[in-house]
Design a protein around this motif. Sequence first.
Motif, mmCIF file in Angstrom:
data_model
loop_
_atom_site.group_PDB
_atom_site.id
_atom_site.type_symbol
_atom_site.label_atom_id
_atom_site.label_comp_id
_atom_site.label_asym_id
_atom_site.label_seq_id
_atom_site.Cartn_x
_atom_site.Cartn_y
_atom_site.Cartn_z
ATOM 1 N N TRP A 73 0.948 -1.412 -0.024
ATOM 2 C CA TRP A 73 -0.081 -0.025 -0.085
ATOM 3 C C TRP A 73 0.936 1.197 -0.021
ATOM 4 N N SER A 74 0.232 2.383 -0.470
ATOM 5 C CA SER A 74 1.084 3.579 -0.672
ATOM 6 C C SER A 74 0.320 4.522 0.406
ATOM 7 N N ASN A 75 -0.685 4.007 1.172
ATOM 8 C CA ASN A 75 -1.282 4.828 2.371
ATOM 9 C C ASN A 75 -1.744 3.945 3.336
ATOM 10 N N PHE A 76 -1.327 3.563 4.347
ATOM 11 C CA PHE A 76 -1.719 2.560 5.504
ATOM 12 C C PHE A 76 -3.220 2.831 6.043
ATOM 13 N N LYS A 77 -3.355 4.074 5.966
ATOM 14 C CA LYS A 77 -4.780 4.197 6.608
ATOM 15 C C LYS A 77 -5.927 3.523 5.427
ATOM 16 N N GLY A 78 -5.438 3.816 3.994
ATOM 17 C CA GLY A 78 -6.399 3.603 3.264
ATOM 18 C C GLY A 78 -6.412 1.813 3.031
ATOM 19 N N ALA A 79 -5.457 1.190 3.538
ATOM 20 C CA ALA A 79 -5.370 -0.234 3.608
ATOM 21 C C ALA A 79 -6.307 -1.101 4.663
ATOM 22 N N VAL A 80 -6.768 -0.146 5.657
ATOM 23 C CA VAL A 80 -7.541 -0.787 6.836
ATOM 24 C C VAL A 80 -9.030 -0.707 6.378
ATOM 25 N N LYS A 81 -9.418 -1.826 6.113
ATOM 26 C CA LYS A 81 -10.863 -2.198 5.668
ATOM 27 C C LYS A 81 -11.986 -1.793 6.737
ATOM 28 N N SER A 82 -11.765 -2.318 7.963
ATOM 29 C CA SER A 82 -12.595 -2.302 9.098
ATOM 30 C C SER A 82 -12.782 -0.857 9.731
ATOM 31 N N SER A 83 -14.134 -0.449 9.593
ATOM 32 C CA SER A 83 -14.303 0.980 10.006
ATOM 33 C C SER A 83 -13.997 1.404 11.611
ATOM 34 N N LYS A 84 -14.279 0.164 12.336
ATOM 35 C CA LYS A 84 -14.073 0.259 13.757
ATOM 36 C C LYS A 84 -12.692 0.331 13.960
ATOM 37 N N ARG A 85 -11.683 -0.539 13.464
ATOM 38 C CA ARG A 85 -10.298 -0.438 13.496
ATOM 39 C C ARG A 85 -9.781 0.762 12.838
ATOM 40 N N HIS A 86 -10.458 1.329 11.685
ATOM 41 C CA HIS A 86 -9.773 2.532 10.928
ATOM 42 C C HIS A 86 -9.862 3.703 12.071
ATOM 43 N N ASP A 87 -11.216 3.883 12.742
ATOM 44 C CA ASP A 87 -11.393 4.813 13.726
ATOM 45 C C ASP A 87 -10.293 4.762 14.849
ATOM 46 N N ALA A 88 -9.999 3.656 15.253
ATOM 47 C CA ALA A 88 -9.260 3.519 16.452
ATOM 48 C C ALA A 88 -7.685 3.819 15.947
ATOM 49 N N TYR A 89 -7.282 3.440 14.679
ATOM 50 C CA TYR A 89 -5.985 3.800 14.477
ATOM 51 C C TYR A 89 -5.771 5.459 14.148
ATOM 52 N N MET A 90 -7.053 5.885 13.730
ATOM 53 C CA MET A 90 -6.903 7.514 13.350
ATOM 54 C C MET A 90 -6.718 8.180 14.648
ATOM 55 N N GLY A 91 -7.280 7.532 15.715
ATOM 56 C CA GLY A 91 -6.867 8.025 17.049
ATOM 57 C C GLY A 91 -5.476 8.096 17.525
ATOM 58 N N VAL A 92 -4.842 7.021 17.075
ATOM 59 C CA VAL A 92 -3.641 6.999 17.460
ATOM 60 C C VAL A 92 -2.815 7.891 16.422
ATOM 61 N N TRP A 93 -2.995 8.027 15.080
ATOM 62 C CA TRP A 93 -2.524 8.874 14.255
ATOM 63 C C TRP A 93 -2.684 10.386 14.773
ATOM 64 N N ARG A 94 -3.934 10.776 15.101
ATOM 65 C CA ARG A 94 -3.896 12.122 15.639
ATOM 66 C C ARG A 94 -3.210 12.188 16.853
ATOM 67 N N ALA A 95 -3.319 11.323 17.777
ATOM 68 C CA ALA A 95 -2.108 11.478 19.091
ATOM 69 C C ALA A 95 -0.795 11.909 18.323
ATOM 70 N N MET A 96 -0.140 11.125 17.542
ATOM 71 C CA MET A 96 1.136 11.297 17.296
ATOM 72 C C MET A 96 1.166 12.453 16.456
ATOM 73 N N TYR A 97 0.343 12.819 15.569
ATOM 74 C CA TYR A 97 0.407 14.076 14.754
ATOM 75 C C TYR A 97 0.877 15.103 15.866
ATOM 76 N N ALA A 98 -0.135 15.288 17.106
ATOM 77 C CA ALA A 98 -0.104 16.499 17.977
ATOM 78 C C ALA A 98 1.162 16.546 18.732
ATOM 79 N N VAL A 99 2.117 15.344 18.504
ATOM 80 C CA VAL A 99 3.273 15.334 19.336
ATOM 81 C C VAL A 99 4.496 15.731 18.230
ATOM 82 N N GLN A 100 4.168 15.770 16.880
ATOM 83 C CA GLN A 100 5.007 15.811 15.771
ATOM 84 C C GLN A 100 5.933 17.346 16.085
ATOM 85 N N ASP A 101 7.028 17.344 15.511
ATOM 86 C CA ASP A 101 7.951 18.452 15.888
ATOM 87 C C ASP A 101 7.342 19.247 14.762
ATOM 88 N N ARG A 102 7.043 20.557 15.227
ATOM 89 C CA ARG A 102 6.489 21.516 13.900
ATOM 90 C C ARG A 102 7.487 22.369 13.308
#
Length: 102
Positions: A73-102
Amino acid sequence: MWIFLPDSFISVVRKPGDTDTLTVRERIKGDIESVFPQAQVEVNKGTDYKYRARVPREAVAQVLHDQVMGLHWSNFKGAVKSSKRHDAYMGVWRAMYAVQDR
């Protein structure tokens, strides 16, 4: 080590005294079996991960190798088919995005 795959999330740790075996843990029933079909999964009530299995270290390394070699895959989020799992993973993505160096 947390491992996020399109169809499973597992946590891998080494328990004290273990050398050739790692403990693989899951929160969603079936995630360990989807990665390690031969694993004997135990249910541990009262722990933070409900399910766990002891897996030979070499088997864990082989699975990680196979996952990397089979990555397509070229985009991991797009490879996740389960909407429940995708939503959970997006929560992790958002948390890590929030701590990313700006």
